[in-house]
Design an enzyme around this catalytic site. Structure first.
Site, short mmCIF file in Angstrom:
data_model
loop_
_atom_site.label_atom_id
_atom_site.label_comp_id
_atom_site.label_asym_id
_atom_site.label_seq_id
_atom_site.Cartn_x
_atom_site.Cartn_y
_atom_site.Cartn_z
N LYS A 1 0.83 -1.22 0.00
CA LYS A 1 0.00 0.00 0.00
C LYS A 1 0.86 1.26 0.00
O LYS A 1 0.60 2.19 -0.74
CB LYS A 1 -0.91 0.07 1.24
CG LYS A 1 -1.90 -1.06 1.39
CD LYS A 1 -2.83 -0.84 2.58
CE LYS A 1 -2.14 -0.79 3.93
NZ LYS A 1 -1.52 -2.05 4.37
N ARG B 1 -8.28 1.48 10.60
CA ARG B 1 -7.94 0.08 10.84
C ARG B 1 -8.97 -0.61 11.71
O ARG B 1 -8.86 -1.82 11.94
CB ARG B 1 -6.58 0.00 11.53
CG ARG B 1 -5.41 -0.31 10.57
CD ARG B 1 -4.18 -0.32 11.41
NE ARG B 1 -3.05 -1.05 10.98
CZ ARG B 1 -2.02 -0.53 10.31
NH1 ARG B 1 -2.05 0.70 9.86
NH2 ARG B 1 -0.96 -1.26 10.07
N ARG C 1 11.62 -5.85 3.27
CA ARG C 1 11.28 -4.42 3.19
C ARG C 1 12.35 -3.54 3.84
O ARG C 1 12.86 -3.85 4.90
CB ARG C 1 9.93 -4.19 3.87
CG ARG C 1 9.55 -2.73 3.90
CD ARG C 1 8.09 -2.56 4.00
NE ARG C 1 7.56 -2.81 5.34
CZ ARG C 1 6.29 -2.63 5.65
NH1 ARG C 1 5.43 -2.25 4.73
NH2 ARG C 1 5.86 -2.87 6.87
N ARG D 1 12.45 -2.21 9.58
CA ARG D 1 11.64 -1.90 10.76
C ARG D 1 11.64 -3.05 11.75
O ARG D 1 11.52 -4.20 11.37
CB ARG D 1 10.20 -1.61 10.31
CG ARG D 1 10.06 -0.26 9.68
CD ARG D 1 8.78 -0.13 8.94
NE ARG D 1 7.62 -0.65 9.68
CZ ARG D 1 6.38 -0.57 9.23
NH1 ARG D 1 6.14 0.00 8.06
NH2 ARG D 1 5.39 -1.06 9.93
N ARG E 1 0.79 -9.10 13.33
CA ARG E 1 0.17 -8.00 12.57
C ARG E 1 -0.81 -8.54 11.52
O ARG E 1 -1.85 -7.94 11.27
CB ARG E 1 1.25 -7.14 11.91
CG ARG E 1 2.01 -6.30 12.95
CD ARG E 1 3.29 -5.72 12.39
NE ARG E 1 3.07 -4.82 11.28
CZ ARG E 1 3.95 -4.59 10.31
NH1 ARG E 1 5.12 -5.21 10.31
NH2 ARG E 1 3.66 -3.75 9.36
#
Ligand code: AMP
Length: 220
Positions: free
Chosen positions: A13, A88, A127, A160, A171
């Protein structure tokens, strides 16, 4: 245009939102980026959010709504907005409806990015993000031109801490339990909800994303 991006962590996203926002001059509003900035700056909000984020849990709705309200108050009333990672929960979606209503706006489109779970785990482990400008890369799918260096601003990229495997799994569960029901929330409200297959190249997904928003005549 007010656009909500839904989809699990790792689906891309942020990458897609930044690309489109750069191209059309819309605001990219990522609550994850705002929270990480608050953590870095050591603000009281950052201190409150830290434990939730480290555990892969959601930060309480009240804190998030304050953050979003403050950010929206600085924008021109007609600004195009891409909401990334917000809302969310149903409470946040209702909160957003209320805030938009106050300025005579509404959600114009919801785009749901979808990819198989094994892809998401790989994407999150590869990532890298830019701590300065928020750009997102992936060592497998979308590497920077120079190793570990941001193409946009030259800062050193980071992995991260909440992209570690255990937190990633948490998550993904939190997304299924608390955020995925928003697809029905918006469908039931009669909003146009578009689905985009995100297990393709960044360019292909971007094309399909723009088509979903009516910014391209056809999907590839
Ligand atoms: P993201 O960068 O969107 O994946 O967000 C990273 C983390 O920030 C999440 O795992 C949550 O802990 C927190 N977070 C970001 N946006 C929200 C939100 N809208 N509501 C609650 N927590 C959030």
């Amino acid at each position: 245009m007010v656009v909500i991006l839904l989809g699990p962590p790792g689906v891309g996203k942020g990458t897609q939102a930044i690309r489109l926002a750069d191209r059309v001059g819309w605001e990219h509003l990522s609550t994850g980026d705002l929270l990480r900035a608050a953590l870095r700056d050591g603000t009281p909000l950052g201190d409150e959010a830290r434990t939730f984020m480290d555990a892969g849990e959601l930060v309480p709705d009240g804190l998030i709504m304050n953050l979003v309200r403050e950010r929206l108050s600085g924008l021109a009333p007609e600004a195009g907005i891409l909401f990334d990672g917000f809302p969310r929960t149903t409470a946040q979606a209702e909160g957003l409806d209320g805030v938009l209503h106050e300025t005579g706006r509404r959600v114009d489109r919801v785009v749901v990015f979808e990819a198989p779970e094994e892809d998401l785990v790989k994407r999150l482990s590869g990532r890298r993000t830019c701590p300065v400008c928020g750009a997102v890369y992936n060592v497998y799918f979308n590497p920077p031109a120079r190793d570990e260096i941001c193409d946009r601003c030259g800062a050193k990229l980071v992995h991260r801490s909440d992209d570690e495997p255990d937190t990633v799994r948490r998550r993904l569960r939190v997304y299924e339990e608390q955020t995925a029901p928003l697809v029905s929330y918006y469908e039931d409200a009669g909003e146009p909800v578009m689905h985009v297959a995100a297990d393709r190249s960044v360019d292909e997904v971007q094309h399909a994303f723009r088509a979903a928003l009516g910014l391209e005549s056809t999907a590839p």
